[in-house]
Design a protein around this motif. Structure first.
Motif, PDB file in Angstrom:
ATOM      1  N   PRO A  62      71.899  17.247 -46.214  1.00 24.36           N
ATOM      2  CA  PRO A  62      71.481  18.102 -47.534  1.00 24.36           C
ATOM      3  C   PRO A  62      72.389  19.276 -47.501  1.00 24.36           C
ATOM      4  O   PRO A  62      72.760  19.809 -48.521  1.00 24.36           O
ATOM      5  N   ILE A  63      72.565  20.025 -46.326  1.00 20.37           N
ATOM      6  CA  ILE A  63      73.414  21.310 -46.413  1.00 20.37           C
ATOM      7  C   ILE A  63      74.560  21.082 -46.587  1.00 20.37           C
ATOM      8  O   ILE A  63      75.265  21.593 -47.559  1.00 20.37           O
ATOM      9  N   HIS A  64      75.287  19.899 -45.912  1.00 20.60           N
ATOM     10  CA  HIS A  64      76.903  19.678 -46.124  1.00 20.60           C
ATOM     11  C   HIS A  64      76.981  19.054 -47.377  1.00 20.60           C
ATOM     12  O   HIS A  64      78.112  19.387 -48.099  1.00 20.60           O
ATOM     13  N   HIS A  65      76.052  17.956 -48.071  1.00 21.91           N
ATOM     14  CA  HIS A  65      76.399  17.561 -49.112  1.00 21.91           C
ATOM     15  C   HIS A  65      75.767  18.145 -50.661  1.00 21.91           C
ATOM     16  O   HIS A  65      76.488  18.098 -51.371  1.00 21.91           O
ATOM     17  N   GLU A  66      74.825  19.110 -50.372  1.00 21.72           N
ATOM     18  CA  GLU A  66      74.126  19.887 -51.512  1.00 21.72           C
ATOM     19  C   GLU A  66      74.378  21.152 -51.455  1.00 21.72           C
ATOM     20  O   GLU A  66      74.083  22.014 -52.797  1.00 21.72           O
ATOM     21  N   GLY A  67      74.598  21.816 -50.500  1.00 20.75           N
ATOM     22  CA  GLY A  67      75.040  23.294 -50.539  1.00 20.75           C
ATOM     23  C   GLY A  67      76.051  23.918 -49.854  1.00 20.75           C
ATOM     24  O   GLY A  67      76.041  25.052 -49.807  1.00 20.75           O
ATOM     25  N   GLY A  68      77.056  22.994 -49.362  1.00 18.39           N
ATOM     26  CA  GLY A  68      78.212  23.400 -48.847  1.00 18.39           C
ATOM     27  C   GLY A  68      79.290  23.779 -49.700  1.00 18.39           C
ATOM     28  O   GLY A  68      79.171  23.674 -51.172  1.00 18.39           O
ATOM     29  N   PRO A  69      80.308  24.286 -49.384  1.00 14.22           N
ATOM     30  CA  PRO A  69      81.291  24.787 -50.011  1.00 14.22           C
ATOM     31  C   PRO A  69      82.343  23.926 -50.559  1.00 14.22           C
ATOM     32  O   PRO A  69      83.230  24.036 -51.505  1.00 14.22           O
ATOM     33  N   HIS A  70      82.300  22.603 -50.290  1.00 13.43           N
ATOM     34  CA  HIS A  70      83.270  21.418 -50.475  1.00 13.43           C
ATOM     35  C   HIS A  70      82.759  20.637 -51.854  1.00 13.43           C
ATOM     36  O   HIS A  70      81.898  20.007 -51.633  1.00 13.43           O
ATOM     37  N   SER A  71      83.462  20.859 -52.935  1.00 13.01           N
ATOM     38  CA  SER A  71      83.052  20.282 -54.117  1.00 13.01           C
ATOM     39  C   SER A  71      83.172  18.682 -54.105  1.00 13.01           C
ATOM     40  O   SER A  71      82.603  18.052 -54.738  1.00 13.01           O
ATOM     41  N   LEU A  72      84.030  18.388 -53.283  1.00  8.91           N
ATOM     42  CA  LEU A  72      84.464  16.964 -53.068  1.00  8.91           C
ATOM     43  C   LEU A  72      83.191  16.083 -52.616  1.00  8.91           C
ATOM     44  O   LEU A  72      82.681  14.964 -52.859  1.00  8.91           O
ATOM     45  N   HIS A  73      82.076  16.842 -51.852  1.00  6.95           N
ATOM     46  CA  HIS A  73      81.012  16.190 -51.121  1.00  6.95           C
ATOM     47  C   HIS A  73      79.518  16.416 -52.319  1.00  6.95           C
ATOM     48  O   HIS A  73      78.605  15.768 -52.115  1.00  6.95           O
ATOM     49  N   ARG A  74      79.628  17.140 -53.068  1.00  9.96           N
ATOM     50  CA  ARG A  74      78.558  17.516 -53.987  1.00  9.96           C
ATOM     51  C   ARG A  74      78.667  16.664 -55.186  1.00  9.96           C
ATOM     52  O   ARG A  74      79.527  16.309 -55.733  1.00  9.96           O
ATOM     53  N   ARG A  75      77.359  16.476 -55.677  1.00 14.89           N
ATOM     54  CA  ARG A  75      77.094  15.607 -56.966  1.00 14.89           C
ATOM     55  C   ARG A  75      77.211  16.709 -58.149  1.00 14.89           C
ATOM     56  O   ARG A  75      77.227  16.365 -59.221  1.00 14.89           O
ATOM     57  N   GLY A  76      76.923  17.913 -57.698  1.00 17.44           N
ATOM     58  CA  GLY A  76      77.035  19.092 -59.034  1.00 17.44           C
ATOM     59  C   GLY A  76      77.359  20.242 -58.249  1.00 17.44           C
ATOM     60  O   GLY A  76      78.067  20.426 -57.368  1.00 17.44           O
ATOM     61  N   GLU A  77      76.845  21.478 -58.986  1.00 12.35           N
ATOM     62  CA  GLU A  77      76.892  22.772 -58.241  1.00 12.35           C
ATOM     63  C   GLU A  77      75.942  22.751 -57.435  1.00 12.35           C
ATOM     64  O   GLU A  77      75.038  22.086 -57.061  1.00 12.35           O
ATOM     65  N   PRO A  78      76.434  23.807 -56.171  1.00  9.31           N
ATOM     66  CA  PRO A  78      75.526  23.710 -54.959  1.00  9.31           C
ATOM     67  C   PRO A  78      74.360  24.464 -55.204  1.00  9.31           C
ATOM     68  O   PRO A  78      74.181  25.089 -56.231  1.00  9.31           O
TER      69      PRO A  78
ATOM     70  N   ALA B 241      75.242  21.586 -39.123  1.00  9.75           N
ATOM     71  CA  ALA B 241      73.838  21.580 -39.476  1.00  9.75           C
ATOM     72  C   ALA B 241      72.921  20.663 -39.905  1.00  9.75           C
ATOM     73  O   ALA B 241      71.837  20.433 -39.033  1.00  9.75           O
ATOM     74  N   ASP B 242      73.382  19.491 -40.470  1.00  8.91           N
ATOM     75  CA  ASP B 242      72.580  18.234 -40.657  1.00  8.91           C
ATOM     76  C   ASP B 242      72.355  17.557 -39.608  1.00  8.91           C
ATOM     77  O   ASP B 242      71.346  17.293 -39.004  1.00  8.91           O
ATOM     78  N   SER B 243      73.650  17.653 -38.702  1.00  7.84           N
ATOM     79  CA  SER B 243      73.525  16.679 -37.470  1.00  7.84           C
ATOM     80  C   SER B 243      72.675  17.466 -36.464  1.00  7.84           C
ATOM     81  O   SER B 243      71.998  16.669 -35.757  1.00  7.84           O
ATOM     82  N   VAL B 244      72.664  18.674 -36.225  1.00  5.89           N
ATOM     83  CA  VAL B 244      71.834  19.362 -35.557  1.00  5.89           C
ATOM     84  C   VAL B 244      70.401  19.035 -35.763  1.00  5.89           C
ATOM     85  O   VAL B 244      69.566  19.018 -34.897  1.00  5.89           O
ATOM     86  N   MET B 245      70.153  19.237 -37.023  1.00  8.11           N
ATOM     87  CA  MET B 245      68.681  18.767 -37.601  1.00  8.11           C
ATOM     88  C   MET B 245      68.015  17.816 -36.797  1.00  8.11           C
ATOM     89  O   MET B 245      66.887  17.595 -36.226  1.00  8.11           O
TER      90      MET B 245
END
Length: 207
Positions: free
Chosen positions: A40-56, A120-124
């Protein structure tokens, strides 16, 4: 029995070995339920638009999502550990997980920014596994993924080839790098005193 984990986002390779380093169980272990993002952090909240489905997501929305993912991961991991323990002929005494820094942050506003957001997600997942294992009374061994196989070779000496690669012949596929890493981690745990088992490596990798 010693359990070694080589984890990924939402799943892990789990190898259980006897005190003589014989593989008694290997499996894919699901670490999250269906319908939620595994990172969730890497794909939904991170700075990389390549990984997100929309705006963070903003901090509040991201924190809510992470809480839902963590709860789902805890439920799935409990079920996976229960299933594993039920199939074994002897109790698990230790679990080996990839190390993470003891001072890894937990604030969402910090976690969503480099260098933490990609880890962060991996550590979780590792934290959840460690918390649940501690609740079961298992010793917790933290290992360096880059060095654990070499460490196992050093411990095993002349037996290294047979122990680490033999399961591919005796058990058949799959027996890949993740399986060797997980098994090697159980071997590393065999020489770690119990009182050191729950200590986080301060200089552990941010992975």
């Amino acid at each position: 029995m010693r359990l070694g984990i080589a984890h990924h986002y939402g799943w892990a390779v789990a190898v259980t070995a006897s005190v003589d380093h014989e593989v008694v169980d290997r499996r894919r272990m699901e670490l999250i339920g269906h319908g939620l993002p595994a990172a969730p952090i890497h794909h939904e909240g991170g700075p990389h638009s390549l990984h997100r489905r929309g705006e963070p997501l903003d901090d509040e929305a991201l924190a809510e999502l992470v809480a839902r993912v963590r709860a789902s991961a805890a439920r799935a991991t409990v079920a996976a550990l229960d299933d594993l323990a039920a199939t074994l002929s002897a109790p698990i005494r230790s679990i080996s997980l990839r190390a993470w820094p003891h001072d890894f942050p937990d604030d969402i506003a910090v976690l969503r920014r480099p260098p933490y957001e990609s880890h962060a997600d991996s550590v979780m997942y590792r934290q959840i596994l460690a918390e649940l294992a501690e609740g079961r009374g298992w010793a917790i061994h933290l290992y360096d993924a880059a060095r654990i196989e070499a460490e196992a070779v050093r411990i095993l000496g002349d037996r290294a080839q047979e122990v680490l690669h033999g399961p591919r012949l005796t058990l058949g596929a799959p027996w890949a790098k993740d399986h060797r890493m997980a098994l090697a981690a159980t071997i590393g745990a065999s020489v770690v005193p119990r009182e050191e088992g729950t200590r986080h490596a301060a200089d552990g990798p941010h992975r």
